[in-house]
Design a protein around this motif. Structure first.
Motif, PDB file in Angstrom:
ATOM      1  N   PRO A  74       0.833  -1.216   0.187  1.00 18.29           N
ATOM      2  CA  PRO A  74       0.011  -0.121  -0.066  1.00 18.29           C
ATOM      3  C   PRO A  74       0.846   1.387   0.142  1.00 18.29           C
ATOM      4  N   GLN A  75       0.397   2.214  -0.691  1.00 21.40           N
ATOM      5  CA  GLN A  75       1.139   3.571  -0.566  1.00 21.40           C
ATOM      6  C   GLN A  75       1.342   4.331   0.792  1.00 21.40           C
ATOM      7  N   PRO A  76       2.355   4.404   1.387  1.00 21.16           N
ATOM      8  CA  PRO A  76       2.565   5.261   2.647  1.00 21.16           C
ATOM      9  C   PRO A  76       2.302   6.402   2.578  1.00 21.16           C
ATOM     10  N   PHE A  77       1.892   7.060   3.659  1.00 20.73           N
ATOM     11  CA  PHE A  77       1.607   8.461   3.779  1.00 20.73           C
ATOM     12  C   PHE A  77       2.431   9.126   5.043  1.00 20.73           C
ATOM     13  N   ARG A 118       4.587 -11.650 -10.839  1.00 22.15           N
ATOM     14  CA  ARG A 118       5.178 -10.487 -11.195  1.00 22.15           C
ATOM     15  C   ARG A 118       5.513  -9.260 -10.289  1.00 22.15           C
ATOM     16  N   GLU A 119       4.705  -9.281  -9.087  1.00 23.75           N
ATOM     17  CA  GLU A 119       4.965  -8.347  -8.003  1.00 23.75           C
ATOM     18  C   GLU A 119       6.454  -8.716  -7.277  1.00 23.75           C
ATOM     19  N   LEU A 120       6.523 -10.082  -7.202  1.00 26.12           N
ATOM     20  CA  LEU A 120       7.820 -10.389  -6.418  1.00 26.12           C
ATOM     21  C   LEU A 120       9.055  -9.931  -7.508  1.00 26.12           C
ATOM     22  N   ALA A 121       9.011 -10.068  -8.825  1.00 30.41           N
ATOM     23  CA  ALA A 121      10.067  -9.612  -9.650  1.00 30.41           C
ATOM     24  C   ALA A 121      10.263  -8.182  -9.388  1.00 30.41           C
ATOM     25  N   LYS A 122       9.211  -7.287  -9.165  1.00 28.32           N
ATOM     26  CA  LYS A 122       9.375  -5.926  -8.828  1.00 28.32           C
ATOM     27  C   LYS A 122      10.001  -5.714  -7.745  1.00 28.32           C
ATOM     28  N   ASP A 169       8.425 -13.173   4.385  1.00 28.03           N
ATOM     29  CA  ASP A 169       7.140 -13.939   4.860  1.00 28.03           C
ATOM     30  C   ASP A 169       6.164 -13.565   3.611  1.00 28.03           C
ATOM     31  N   VAL A 170       6.494 -14.154   2.452  1.00 25.38           N
ATOM     32  CA  VAL A 170       5.316 -13.686   1.342  1.00 25.38           C
ATOM     33  C   VAL A 170       4.669 -15.279   1.280  1.00 25.38           C
ATOM     34  N   ARG A 171       3.543 -15.082   2.085  1.00 26.28           N
ATOM     35  CA  ARG A 171       2.525 -16.188   1.854  1.00 26.28           C
ATOM     36  C   ARG A 171       1.097 -15.417   1.990  1.00 26.28           C
ATOM     37  N   ILE A 209       0.670  -6.319  -0.824  1.00 24.79           N
ATOM     38  CA  ILE A 209       1.395  -7.170   0.034  1.00 24.79           C
ATOM     39  C   ILE A 209       1.826  -6.498   1.376  1.00 24.79           C
ATOM     40  N   LEU A 210       1.283  -7.433   2.425  1.00 24.05           N
ATOM     41  CA  LEU A 210       1.045  -6.497   3.500  1.00 24.05           C
ATOM     42  C   LEU A 210       2.723  -7.395   4.600  1.00 24.05           C
ATOM     43  N   ASP A 211       2.564  -6.659   5.754  1.00 22.26           N
ATOM     44  CA  ASP A 211       3.286  -7.192   6.899  1.00 22.26           C
ATOM     45  C   ASP A 211       4.823  -7.580   6.521  1.00 22.26           C
ATOM     46  N   TRP A 212       5.595  -6.102   6.382  1.00 25.56           N
ATOM     47  CA  TRP A 212       6.773  -6.095   6.021  1.00 25.56           C
ATOM     48  C   TRP A 212       8.004  -6.136   7.052  1.00 25.56           C
ATOM     49  N   GLU A 213       7.463  -6.410   8.369  1.00 26.90           N
ATOM     50  CA  GLU A 213       8.458  -6.324   9.305  1.00 26.90           C
ATOM     51  C   GLU A 213       9.800  -7.152   9.504  1.00 26.90           C
ATOM     52  N   LEU A 214       9.571  -8.248   8.724  1.00 30.48           N
ATOM     53  CA  LEU A 214      10.918  -9.144   8.249  1.00 30.48           C
ATOM     54  C   LEU A 214      11.514  -8.825   7.213  1.00 30.48           C
TER      55      LEU A 214
END
Length: 244
Positions: free
Chosen positions: A1-4, A47-51, A121-123, A137-142
């Motif tokens: 998501p776009q961060p503000f 495709r998102e993983l490639a980016k 943690d990309v599941r 894609i959420l939960d980026w703490e790892l």
């Protein structure tokens, strides 16, 4: 998501990231079966993983936190750390011992270089989707620096349940990703299964020792542990047949 906006705790007394609203839903929670009727979610994820993996590491303003393994030596150290945690539990499992032995014996499959941003943690319990595919894609703490095979191997178990793996890799390649060699992917497939299995044993130990009263963790420590051990035993049996 776009961060503000980011609050490091100065305003709300806790770290908060404010992002745009994204429409979509989870294919399922980690403690239950997920919706397997949308294979397009897997292909858009590729495709998102490639980016993500193409983000220039040099452009990062600060080092990524987390348990990143940017080279083979640090990844093997991470595996060994999990082995120490496993042995400290005092449990017995031929399957887990064989899986650790296989990883240590096949460390040559790991490659240095080609470091990229990885989610770690990309599941699909961390991914929003709709009928068109992945919306966020959420939960980026790892998230950490690592090799592309880390994310690819980690998501393998879910992708193959409802999508074609070869097409997944082709979508990743067509989007600009560099597909790792199969031995490296295999290493990370088994490492992902083994890591989750050890986590489930650690969760179970914490619940039985009354260190945690979360009922979901109690459920996970039994149902997911048993399911993952069945998955792990099948995986290690196949790898032992194919790569002695």
């Amino acid at each position: 998501p776009q961060p503000f906006a980011v609050d490091d705790g100065t305003v709300m007394d806790t770290a908060i990231l404010v992002v745009a609203r994204v429409h979509g839903s989870l294919l399922g929670e980690p403690y239950e079966m997920f919706d397997c009727s949308r294979p397009q979610a897997a292909y858009t994820l590729a495709r998102e993983l490639a980016k993500i993996h193409r983000v220039p590491v040099a452009a990062l303003k600060r080092p990524l936190p987390g348990p990143g393994a940017p080279d083979a030596a640090s990844l093997i150290a991470e595996v060994r750390g999990f082995y120490d945690k496993w042995r400290a539990l005092g449990e017995a499992s031929i399957t887990i011992e064989a899986a650790f032995a296989w990883l240590f014996a096949h460390r040559h499959a790991l490659r240095d270089g080609g470091v990229c941003v990885t989610h770690h943690d990309v599941r699909f319990h961390n991914i929003l989707t709709d009928d068109s595919g992945v919306t966020a894609i959420l939960d980026w703490e790892l998230s950490a620096l690592g090799r592309p095979a880390r994310d690819i191997g980690y998501v393998y178990h879910q992708v193959v349940q409802f999508a074609d793996w070869d097409r997944f890799l082709a979508e990743y390649r067509d989007a600009g990703g560099i597909v790792p060699e199969q031995p490296e992917i295999d290493f990370h497939i088994l490492w992902a299964d083994l890591m989750v299995a050890v986590y489930m044993y650690l969760t179970r130990a914490g619940y039985l020792a009354s260190r945690d009263d979360n009922i979901q963790f109690a459920y996970a420590s039994e149902r997911m542990r048993q399911h993952n051990m069945l998955l792990l035993s099948g995986r290690i049996a196949r790898f032992l047949r194919e790569r002695r």
